[in-house]
Design a protein around this motif. Structure first.
Motif, PDB file in Angstrom:
ATOM      1  N   TYR A  32       0.873  -1.160   0.000  1.00  0.00           N
ATOM      2  CA  TYR A  32       0.000   0.000   0.000  1.00  0.00           C
ATOM      3  C   TYR A  32       0.921   1.225   0.000  1.00  0.00           C
ATOM      4  O   TYR A  32       1.805   1.329   0.824  1.00  0.00           O
ATOM      5  CB  TYR A  32      -0.898   0.011   1.231  1.00  0.00           C
ATOM      6  N   ALA A  95       2.068  -1.885   5.280  1.00  0.00           N
ATOM      7  CA  ALA A  95       2.139  -3.328   5.141  1.00  0.00           C
ATOM      8  C   ALA A  95       0.827  -3.888   4.614  1.00  0.00           C
ATOM      9  O   ALA A  95      -0.243  -3.331   4.851  1.00  0.00           O
ATOM     10  CB  ALA A  95       2.481  -3.960   6.482  1.00  0.00           C
ATOM     11  N   SER A 101      -0.193  -2.292  10.627  1.00  0.00           N
ATOM     12  CA  SER A 101      -0.727  -1.007  10.208  1.00  0.00           C
ATOM     13  C   SER A 101       0.274   0.122  10.132  1.00  0.00           C
ATOM     14  O   SER A 101      -0.074   1.197   9.671  1.00  0.00           O
ATOM     15  CB  SER A 101      -1.846  -0.595  11.179  1.00  0.00           C
TER      16      SER A 101
ATOM     17  N   ALA B  98      -8.071  -1.289  11.123  1.00  0.00           N
ATOM     18  CA  ALA B  98      -6.712  -1.826  11.111  1.00  0.00           C
ATOM     19  C   ALA B  98      -6.288  -2.161   9.693  1.00  0.00           C
ATOM     20  O   ALA B  98      -7.101  -2.266   8.784  1.00  0.00           O
ATOM     21  CB  ALA B  98      -6.645  -3.081  11.978  1.00  0.00           C
ATOM     22  N   GLY B  99      -5.008  -2.357   9.509  1.00  0.00           N
ATOM     23  CA  GLY B  99      -4.484  -2.772   8.214  1.00  0.00           C
ATOM     24  C   GLY B  99      -3.803  -1.637   7.473  1.00  0.00           C
ATOM     25  O   GLY B  99      -4.153  -0.470   7.624  1.00  0.00           O
ATOM     26  N   GLY B 100      -2.841  -2.020   6.645  1.00  0.00           N
ATOM     27  CA  GLY B 100      -2.043  -1.019   5.943  1.00  0.00           C
ATOM     28  C   GLY B 100      -2.806  -0.234   4.899  1.00  0.00           C
ATOM     29  O   GLY B 100      -2.302   0.761   4.397  1.00  0.00           O
ATOM     30  N   SER B 101      -3.991  -0.666   4.539  1.00  0.00           N
ATOM     31  CA  SER B 101      -4.764   0.063   3.539  1.00  0.00           C
ATOM     32  C   SER B 101      -5.556   1.216   4.127  1.00  0.00           C
ATOM     33  O   SER B 101      -6.110   2.022   3.388  1.00  0.00           O
ATOM     34  CB  SER B 101      -5.742  -0.887   2.841  1.00  0.00           C
ATOM     35  N   GLN B 102      -5.598   1.305   5.433  1.00  0.00           N
ATOM     36  CA  GLN B 102      -6.379   2.366   6.061  1.00  0.00           C
ATOM     37  C   GLN B 102      -5.577   3.664   6.060  1.00  0.00           C
ATOM     38  O   GLN B 102      -4.533   3.744   6.702  1.00  0.00           O
ATOM     39  CB  GLN B 102      -6.714   1.975   7.507  1.00  0.00           C
ATOM     40  N   PRO B 103      -6.058   4.674   5.345  1.00  0.00           N
ATOM     41  CA  PRO B 103      -5.328   5.950   5.361  1.00  0.00           C
ATOM     42  C   PRO B 103      -5.266   6.507   6.767  1.00  0.00           C
ATOM     43  O   PRO B 103      -6.258   6.481   7.496  1.00  0.00           O
ATOM     44  CB  PRO B 103      -6.163   6.845   4.446  1.00  0.00           C
TER      45      PRO B 103
END
Lengths: 115, 115
Positions: A32, A95, A101, B98-103
């Motif tokens: 990302y 990631a 995150s 959560a997660g890397g895709s969350q701006p």
């Protein structure tokens, strides 16, 4: 481990000229990717993001970026720079595994715009 | 203001004192991140918290630094017995999930100066 390289510490362009800021990343899977802008004394503002799909992404303020997997790059572009674009620009990678995150940032490129 | 709120904006401490930095995330966001920015450098991840839980503290120094995000109230980054090397800008960011895709949305930071 993920990493980001911004090879240009400082760039100067004339107002109205085109701009390209370079960003190279290192990550084991499809990352990302984000570009942020920081004005002096301020926090970071998100310009654009890439998750998947179309490799050319459009952002705010007329910016766009292109994801090139073969070159591990995510360069930021703007066809015509305005004096108000003078700021510091950060490329970041997030990631793509589970709930990991954190963002990993490059060291930034400071943009100066001459009139 | 519906953005990420950090206070104070500027904090001056003498060596050996304690520094407390506060962060209120955006409305609806329950994920908070702390980053540190040293002069002329990019942001470095410190810690990622959800309500009442530390999820990832891989970037936190082992001593003197701690963070919390209680059920009620802001997230707090606490630095005990500050030293000159702690002088930096500390940024908080928040995201809805959560997660890397969350701006991640950033506050304007707290500039910590150690005398």
């Amino acid at each position: 481990a993920q990493s980001v390289t911004q090879p240009d510490i400082h760039i100067t362009v004339s107002e109205g000229a085109s701009l390209e800021l370079r960003c190279n990343y290192s990550y084991g899977a499809t990352p990302y990717l984000f570009w942020y802008v920081q004005s002096p004394g301020q926090g970071l503002q998100l310009l654009l993001k890439y998750f998947s799909g179309d490799t050319l992404v459009q952002g705010i303020k007329g910016f766009e970026a292109e994801f090139k997997r073969s070159q591990s790059s995510f360069n930021l572009r703007k066809p015509s720079v305005h004096w108000s674009d003078a700021a510091e620009y950060f490329c970041a990678v997030g990631a793509n595994t589970g709930t990991a995150s954190k963002l990993t940032f490059g060291t930034g490129t400071r943009l100066q715009v001459t009139l | 203001n519906a953005g990420v709120m950090q206070n104070p904006r500027h904090l001056v401490r003498r060596r050996g004192q304690e520094a407390r930095l506060r962060c209120s995330p955006m409305k609806g966001h329950s994920h908070v991140y702390w980053y540190r920015q040293l002069p002329e450098e990019g942001l470095k991840f410190m810690v990622y918290l959800q309500k009442e839980n530390i999820i990832d503290e891989s970037g936190m120094p082992k001593e003197r630094f701690s963070a919390e995000f209680p059920k009620e109230g802001p997230s707090i980054l606490r630095i005990q017995q500050v030293v000159r090397g702690d002088s930096a800008a500390y940024f908080c960011a928040s995201s809805p999930g959560a997660g890397g895709s969350q701006p991640q949305h950033f506050g304007d930071g707290t500039r910590l100066s150690i005398l």
